[in-house]
Design an enzyme around this catalytic site. Structure first.
Site, PDB file in Angstrom:
ATOM      1  N   ARG A 245      -8.215   8.746   4.636  1.00 16.12           N
ATOM      2  CA  ARG A 245      -9.374   7.252   4.025  1.00 16.12           C
ATOM      3  C   ARG A 245      -9.826   6.668   5.383  1.00 16.12           C
ATOM      4  O   ARG A 245     -11.196   6.268   4.991  1.00 16.12           O
ATOM      5  CB  ARG A 245      -8.337   5.869   2.837  1.00 16.12           C
ATOM      6  CG  ARG A 245      -8.933   4.682   3.176  1.00 16.12           C
ATOM      7  CD  ARG A 245      -8.700   3.563   2.738  1.00 16.12           C
ATOM      8  NE  ARG A 245      -7.515   3.546   3.470  1.00 16.12           N
ATOM      9  CZ  ARG A 245      -8.230   2.364   5.099  1.00 16.12           C
ATOM     10  NH1 ARG A 245      -8.564   2.243   5.098  1.00 16.12           N
ATOM     11  NH2 ARG A 245      -6.852   2.054   5.585  1.00 16.12           N
ATOM     12  N   ARG A 246      -9.179   6.384   6.235  1.00 12.32           N
ATOM     13  CA  ARG A 246     -10.304   5.784   7.547  1.00 12.32           C
ATOM     14  C   ARG A 246     -10.933   6.938   8.081  1.00 12.32           C
ATOM     15  O   ARG A 246     -11.814   6.641   8.395  1.00 12.32           O
ATOM     16  CB  ARG A 246      -8.998   4.953   8.642  1.00 12.32           C
ATOM     17  CG  ARG A 246      -8.546   4.635   8.531  1.00 12.32           C
ATOM     18  CD  ARG A 246      -7.122   3.783   8.443  1.00 12.32           C
ATOM     19  NE  ARG A 246      -6.238   2.267   8.738  1.00 12.32           N
ATOM     20  CZ  ARG A 246      -5.153   2.246   8.788  1.00 12.32           C
ATOM     21  NH1 ARG A 246      -4.396   3.145   9.728  1.00 12.32           N
ATOM     22  NH2 ARG A 246      -4.587   0.934   8.054  1.00 12.32           N
TER      23      ARG A 246
ATOM     24  N   ARG B 100       0.550  10.003  14.146  1.00 11.96           N
ATOM     25  CA  ARG B 100       2.006   9.830  12.856  1.00 11.96           C
ATOM     26  C   ARG B 100       2.144   9.012  14.364  1.00 11.96           C
ATOM     27  O   ARG B 100       2.160   8.641  15.504  1.00 11.96           O
ATOM     28  CB  ARG B 100       2.701  10.192  12.549  1.00 11.96           C
ATOM     29  CG  ARG B 100       2.369  10.754  10.950  1.00 11.96           C
ATOM     30  CD  ARG B 100       3.163  10.947  10.236  1.00 11.96           C
ATOM     31  NE  ARG B 100       4.177  10.582  10.294  1.00 11.96           N
ATOM     32  CZ  ARG B 100       5.254  10.144   9.827  1.00 11.96           C
ATOM     33  NH1 ARG B 100       6.279  11.137   9.219  1.00 11.96           N
ATOM     34  NH2 ARG B 100       5.873   9.193   9.482  1.00 11.96           N
TER      35      ARG B 100
ATOM     36  N   ARG C 203       1.579   4.631  18.507  1.00  5.84           N
ATOM     37  CA  ARG C 203      -0.030   4.682  17.963  1.00  5.84           C
ATOM     38  C   ARG C 203      -1.395   4.115  19.510  1.00  5.84           C
ATOM     39  O   ARG C 203      -1.348   4.386  19.640  1.00  5.84           O
ATOM     40  CB  ARG C 203      -0.348   4.516  16.637  1.00  5.84           C
ATOM     41  CG  ARG C 203      -0.092   5.017  16.289  1.00  5.84           C
ATOM     42  CD  ARG C 203      -0.242   4.850  14.491  1.00  5.84           C
ATOM     43  NE  ARG C 203       0.870   5.162  13.216  1.00  5.84           N
ATOM     44  CZ  ARG C 203      -0.282   5.457  12.158  1.00  5.84           C
ATOM     45  NH1 ARG C 203      -1.330   5.437  11.851  1.00  5.84           N
ATOM     46  NH2 ARG C 203       0.976   6.456  11.714  1.00  5.84           N
TER      47      ARG C 203
ATOM     48  N   CYS D 130      -1.364   7.539  -2.147  1.00  4.67           N
ATOM     49  CA  CYS D 130      -1.364   6.514  -1.107  1.00  4.67           C
ATOM     50  C   CYS D 130      -2.197   7.208   0.393  1.00  4.67           C
ATOM     51  O   CYS D 130      -2.521   7.166   0.852  1.00  4.67           O
ATOM     52  CB  CYS D 130      -0.481   5.983  -0.994  1.00  4.67           C
ATOM     53  SG  CYS D 130       0.884   6.169  -0.127  1.00  4.67           S
TER      54      CYS D 130
ATOM     55  N   LYS E 195       1.037  -0.697  -0.672  1.00  6.64           N
ATOM     56  CA  LYS E 195       0.219  -0.084   0.341  1.00  6.64           C
ATOM     57  C   LYS E 195       1.114   1.250   0.187  1.00  6.64           C
ATOM     58  O   LYS E 195       0.354   2.414   0.389  1.00  6.64           O
ATOM     59  CB  LYS E 195      -1.231  -0.350   1.168  1.00  6.64           C
ATOM     60  CG  LYS E 195      -0.274   0.169   2.247  1.00  6.64           C
ATOM     61  CD  LYS E 195      -1.300   0.151   3.735  1.00  6.64           C
ATOM     62  CE  LYS E 195      -1.248   0.314   5.397  1.00  6.64           C
ATOM     63  NZ  LYS E 195      -1.840   0.689   6.517  1.00  6.64           N
ATOM     64  N   ASP E 196       2.048   1.058   0.303  1.00  2.10           N
ATOM     65  CA  ASP E 196       2.785   2.327   0.638  1.00  2.10           C
ATOM     66  C   ASP E 196       3.629   2.424  -1.033  1.00  2.10           C
ATOM     67  O   ASP E 196       4.430   3.385  -1.281  1.00  2.10           O
ATOM     68  CB  ASP E 196       4.184   2.059   1.534  1.00  2.10           C
ATOM     69  CG  ASP E 196       3.794   2.020   2.665  1.00  2.10           C
ATOM     70  OD1 ASP E 196       2.800   2.077   2.988  1.00  2.10           O
ATOM     71  OD2 ASP E 196       4.350   1.533   3.441  1.00  2.10           O
TER      72      ASP E 196
END
Length: 331
Positions: free
Chosen positions: A129-130, A151, A157, A244, A81-82
């Protein structure tokens, strides 16, 4: 030469090291050669800016690709996805192994599920997106949440929740699985609620295009269905002209069990395996406007067919106003 170690370029994060270590073991098995990890620091690892601000696309990839081109490493492992959707001519994706669980997950205080979070719950994520999909779901189900940009690595996190700064954070199931930390998940978010990032849960094994023998060896790790699925997802992302860091979700998978299969029709199982469903979503980060569409067709047997599937769905999404929901990134 057979015994000379292959050099695998990887980011330095715990997660990158874990997934690269798994690939290293697999490559060692198919080649009979030892594999050593070469740690490389990328711009995305050192920058403290939010990914949406620094562009997202390629920030974790460029340094690894430069090391490949210079011959400092033999191959590299990326989180798919990166990867930017445009593939450099001098590099090739030699393998896309079987995909891990593509879903997003919640790690919340007091072992709460997403729908049990209190009014005004603070949910951290670095992904537009989330944010878009969480806020859209909350709006349509009468939930009151506040999404906050964060981040950092997995420890950082989850630390926001442990310290009481946030009520929950959203992470990728695949990353926690590879770190052996799925027991910390308090809720798995259905893909019907949150579509993952294109390519989420999949890895990309990349090497120089002129290394035919190495390409053939790495190709042993390739999973054709995963490759077809992520190719369709990334074609959709590319056709939306989004990186992305844009609020785009996409997932290609096998459709759920059909009525004939549930009735025990012996032909049904074979039919299901030949069908691929591709879903795409784009939305504003506040969740107020969303375009979500899906299409189903035969499982693509070629790169071009998979690409066509993604482009066709993207065209439908654009016709329904998707570009206007991505802000300036769609320009």
């Amino acid at each position: 030469m057979k015994d000379k170690a292959l050099r695998l370029g990887t980011r330095r994060s715990k997660l990158a090291m874990a997934q690269s270590g798994q690939v290293a073991d697999a490559v060692s098995q198919v080649t009979g050669r030892p594999v050593e990890l070469v740690e490389i620091t990328t711009y995305g690892d050192t920058s403290r800016e939010h990914l949406a601000q620094i562009g997202g696309t390629g920030v974790f990839v460029t340094a690894l690709r430069e090391a490949l081109v210079r011959g400092e490493v033999d191959f590299a492992v990326h989180s798919l996805k990166d990867l930017p959707t445009a593939q450099p001519a001098d590099l090739v994706l030699a393998a896309i192994p079987v995909r891990e669980d593509p879903r997003d997950v919640i790690v919340a205080r007091d072992a709460l599920k997403f729908t049990d979070l209190p009014r005004g719950a603070r949910i951290g994520t670095g992904s537009p997106r989330r944010m878009a999909q969480l806020n859209a779901y909350a709006r349509s189900h009468g939930l009151d949440i506040e999404t906050r940009p964060i981040r950092g690595n997995v420890d950082t996190r989850i630390g926001y929740v442990r310290d009481g700064e946030l009520d929950a954070v959203v992470l990728a199931a695949a990353g926690l699985s590879r770190l052996g930390r799925l027991d910390e998940v308090t809720d798995f978010l259905s893909v019907d609620t949150i579509l993952p990032a294109p390519g989420q849960g999949a890895l990309a094994v990349e090497c120089a295009a002129d290394r035919a023998e190495l390409i053939a060896a790495l190709g042993e790790l390739d999973d054709p269905f995963t490759r077809a699925a992520v190719t369709a997802e990334r074609a959709l992302l590319a056709a939306l002209e989004a990186g992305c860091s844009a609020p785009v979700g996409a997932l290609a998978d096998l459709p759920p069990l059909s009525a004939p299969l549930e009735r025990g029709d012996p032909q049904a199982a074979e039919q299901i395996d030949k069908e691929m469903r591709l879903r795409g979503v784009v939305g504003t980060t506040d969740g107020a406007s969303m375009v979500q569409l899906s299409t189903t067709g035969p499982v693509p047997q070629t790169h071009d067919r998979a690409t066509e599937l993604g482009r066709a769905l993207a065209a439908e999404m654009l016709a329904q106003g998707a570009a206007g929901l991505m802000g300036e990134r769609a320009q």
